[in-house]
Design an enzyme around this catalytic site. Structure first.
Site, short mmCIF file in Angstrom:
data_model
loop_
_atom_site.label_atom_id
_atom_site.label_comp_id
_atom_site.label_asym_id
_atom_site.label_seq_id
_atom_site.Cartn_x
_atom_site.Cartn_y
_atom_site.Cartn_z
N GLY A 13 0.80 -1.22 0.00
CA GLY A 13 0.00 0.00 0.00
C GLY A 13 0.83 1.27 0.00
N SER A 14 2.01 1.23 -0.63
CA SER A 14 2.81 2.47 -0.64
C SER A 14 2.12 3.54 -1.49
CB SER A 14 4.23 2.19 -1.13
OG SER A 14 4.25 1.89 -2.50
N ASN A 15 1.45 3.14 -2.56
CA ASN A 15 0.69 4.12 -3.35
C ASN A 15 -0.51 4.63 -2.55
OD1 ASN A 15 1.66 4.54 -6.26
ND2 ASN A 15 1.93 2.34 -5.93
N LEU A 86 -5.48 -7.11 -7.20
CA LEU A 86 -5.26 -8.07 -8.29
C LEU A 86 -6.51 -8.76 -8.82
CD1 LEU A 86 -1.94 -9.75 -7.07
CD2 LEU A 86 -2.25 -7.75 -8.54
N LEU A 88 -10.06 -9.27 -10.66
CA LEU A 88 -10.82 -8.64 -11.73
C LEU A 88 -12.07 -7.98 -11.12
CD1 LEU A 88 -10.64 -8.48 -14.85
CD2 LEU A 88 -12.21 -10.43 -14.91
N HIS A 105 -0.85 0.71 -13.40
CA HIS A 105 -0.13 -0.48 -13.84
C HIS A 105 1.35 -0.12 -13.99
CE1 HIS A 105 0.30 -4.44 -15.57
NE2 HIS A 105 1.14 -3.90 -16.45
N ASP A 146 -6.30 -4.57 -17.19
CA ASP A 146 -5.36 -3.60 -17.79
C ASP A 146 -5.77 -3.13 -19.18
OD1 ASP A 146 -3.78 -4.05 -15.51
OD2 ASP A 146 -2.75 -5.71 -16.48
N GLU A 175 5.40 6.24 -9.71
CA GLU A 175 4.01 6.10 -9.26
C GLU A 175 3.71 7.09 -8.14
OE1 GLU A 175 3.00 1.47 -10.27
OE2 GLU A 175 3.71 1.91 -8.26
C1 GRF Z 1 2.23 -0.90 -7.95
O1 GRF Z 1 3.47 -1.08 -8.58
C2 GRF Z 1 1.13 -0.78 -8.96
O2 GRF Z 1 1.55 -0.34 -10.20
C3 GRF Z 1 0.62 -2.19 -9.08
O3 GRF Z 1 0.79 -2.75 -7.81
C4 GRF Z 1 1.83 -2.11 -7.12
C5 GRF Z 1 1.32 -1.73 -5.77
O4 GRF Z 1 2.38 -1.30 -4.96
N1 GRF Z 1 -0.70 -2.22 -9.60
P1 GRF Z 1 2.10 -0.69 -3.52
O5 GRF Z 1 1.35 -1.74 -2.72
O6 GRF Z 1 1.29 0.55 -3.70
O7 GRF Z 1 3.45 -0.42 -2.96
#
Ligand code: GRF
Length: 194
Positions: A13-15, A86, A88, A105, A146, A175
């Site tokens: 969950g870094s994003n 992940l 669908l 992605h 995707d 990202e």
């Molecule tokens: C990211 O690289 C994103 O592109 C992909 O899954 C990864 C999630 O990374 N869909 P994080 O859990 O946000 O670190």
């Protein structure tokens, strides 16, 4: 009217963290729910530490009921962000949020996308193919992996000495830099970033 985002994430969950932090003091946009299919996913703890409600779903709940829409109503969710999720997305949810659901992605779609292309598999494939550049894609979500309309891409070089891990790090940096800002632009039409 304030916009309310639900983030779907299954991993670190870094994003999700960057997005939550980015909108923390924003009067127009809030992350109001984090949804995961893994009860032990670190993203859930991170969300709770940031005061964001969380929801854990299983396959039956997600695919055999539409109850998530009722929960979204309770939190006034009007935008969905997939960030490392992940599964669908089922048709009822794609339809309910048509044009209001994005995924990120870790490659330049349409290359290196589709079922099974996630995480390190993507970066290993990029390395194996000898690509000299890769990048990120933010796209609308439809009923295929995707495959929805691309709304944003950013590139970075791949050096011959880069390992898949090096590529993964570059991608994560890209990202984190772009995803929150792109979401803000999609939701409000502009960005508060100086
Ligand atoms: C990211 O690289 C994103 O592109 C992909 O899954 C990864 C999630 O990374 N869909 P994080 O859990 O946000 O670190």
């Amino acid at each position: 009217m304030k916009r309310h985002i639900a983030i779907f994430a299954s991993g670190t969950g870094s994003n999700a963290k960057k997005i939550i932090e980015y909108f923390k003091h924003n009067p127009k946009v809030a992350v109001s729910l984090v949804v995961s299919n893994k009860a032990e996913a670190p993203v859930l703890k991170m969300a709770q530490e940031n005061g964001v409600p969380t929801l854990v779903i299983d396959r039956a709940f997600f695919y055999q009921t539409e109850n998530i829409l009722k929960i979204f109503n309770q939190y006034s969710i009007d935008y969905v962000v997939l960030a490392g999720f992940l599964w669908l997305v089922p048709t009822y949810l794609v339809r309910a949020f048509e044009g209001r659901m994005v995924n990120i992605h870790p490659a330049l779609l349409p290359k290196y996308g589709g079922k099974g292309m996630y995480g390190m598999r993507v970066h290993e494939a990029v390395k194996m193919a000898g690509e000299t550049e890769t990048g990120i894609t933010i796209h609308l979500v439809n009923e295929q992996y995707d495959n929805g309309d691309i709304v944003f891409q950013a590139k970075c070089p791949v050096e011959t000495t880069d390992s898949p891990d090096d590529i993964a790090q570059k991608i994560h940096r890209l990202e984190h830099r772009h995803f929150p800002e792109v979401i803000e632009k999609l939701l409000t039409g502009n960005t508060s970033k100086p």
